[in-house]
Design a protein around this motif. Sequence first.
Motif, PDB file in Angstrom:
ATOM      1  N   UNK A   6      11.726  76.909  27.746  1.00 50.40           N
ATOM      2  CA  UNK A   6      11.294  75.644  27.167  1.00 50.40           C
ATOM      3  C   UNK A   6      12.242  74.523  27.531  1.00 50.40           C
ATOM      4  N   UNK A   7      13.539  74.833  27.548  1.00 52.32           N
ATOM      5  CA  UNK A   7      14.511  73.782  27.821  1.00 52.32           C
ATOM      6  C   UNK A   7      14.429  73.272  29.233  1.00 52.32           C
ATOM      7  N   UNK A   8      13.747  74.006  30.107  1.00 50.28           N
ATOM      8  CA  UNK A   8      13.615  73.545  31.484  1.00 50.28           C
ATOM      9  C   UNK A   8      12.421  72.646  31.676  1.00 50.28           C
ATOM     10  N   UNK A   9      11.571  72.503  30.628  1.00 50.05           N
ATOM     11  CA  UNK A   9      10.392  71.673  30.752  1.00 50.05           C
ATOM     12  C   UNK A   9      10.799  70.207  30.874  1.00 50.05           C
ATOM     13  N   UNK A  85      13.780  62.354  25.911  1.00 53.73           N
ATOM     14  CA  UNK A  85      14.582  63.360  25.218  1.00 53.73           C
ATOM     15  C   UNK A  85      15.965  62.778  24.947  1.00 53.73           C
ATOM     16  N   UNK A  86      16.348  62.732  23.676  1.00 54.99           N
ATOM     17  CA  UNK A  86      17.644  62.196  23.284  1.00 54.99           C
ATOM     18  C   UNK A  86      18.719  63.278  23.273  1.00 54.99           C
ATOM     19  N   UNK A  98      16.931  73.385  19.814  1.00 58.32           N
ATOM     20  CA  UNK A  98      16.883  72.187  18.976  1.00 58.32           C
ATOM     21  C   UNK A  98      16.735  70.968  19.881  1.00 58.32           C
ATOM     22  N   UNK A  99      15.720  70.144  19.619  1.00 53.78           N
ATOM     23  CA  UNK A  99      15.437  69.001  20.472  1.00 53.78           C
ATOM     24  C   UNK A  99      15.173  67.764  19.624  1.00 53.78           C
ATOM     25  N   UNK A 128      11.035  58.957  15.894  1.00 50.06           N
ATOM     26  CA  UNK A 128      11.986  60.020  16.220  1.00 50.06           C
ATOM     27  C   UNK A 128      11.347  61.365  15.860  1.00 50.06           C
ATOM     28  N   UNK A 129      11.366  62.275  16.819  1.00 50.70           N
ATOM     29  CA  UNK A 129      10.809  63.606  16.615  1.00 50.70           C
ATOM     30  C   UNK A 129      11.919  64.643  16.771  1.00 50.70           C
TER      31      UNK A 129
END
Length: 235
Positions: A6-9, A85-86, A98-99, A128-129
């Motif tokens: 997922x983190x590579x998306x 993405x922050x 955690x994103x 903010x999401x």
Amino acid sequence: MSAAHLSSQKDKHSLHSKGHSCILFGQCSQSQSTASTPENLEMVRAYKHEHIYRHPWDRVTTASWRKFTDPDTPAVLSHVLDVHTLSRRLDAASGCLHTVRSITVRSPSLPFFLRRIIGGEAVVCHCIETSVVDPRARSMEIVAVNASLRGLIEVEERSSYQPHPENPDGWTLLRQDTSIRCKPFKALAAVAEKVEQRCVERFQHNSVKGREFVERICKYLEAESSAAAAGVTAS
């Protein structure tokens, strides 16, 4: 599907936008309840919604991540103007991802006097999401709040993706809880209710579009998976 995958998306999606600030984010609306008190004239609407995706959890959550980066996003989700993405952190001990993302969307039209206060016709909302994905427990939790004009209105949307209890390996259950809280306008309570109702209507419209788009991406992913499996079998 692992959290590392997922983190590579890629999840930066930008479109041309202009305007100032404002009041809307989300995609859910049913089981309505409202509340207000004479003391603060604060209008509150709360909604709960459940939707069943007839696809496994890993496919649905992958589709959710791709929702803002798909080539069809600008045409289908035209209210979404920008996504960044922050921060993103993978917890090595728990495996949770955690994103935090910023999402800018176009708001519904506002009454004339509010447009004069804010300035301009084109009003957008910065939100903010925050999300937590636990691939071991097959859980995805998302909380989105508006960051703009919180002195006038506060919107919070909580979404969870879990395996459906009746078919945990084949279906996914989406639960959404949304609250819209219009701040006091004192003598202008009727105007506050109108602003809130416009937000609710936009939520309902965007809710349907968002769920349908995730369904479409799930079908893309299912076709890709079937094609890959056929290729392996043939070889």
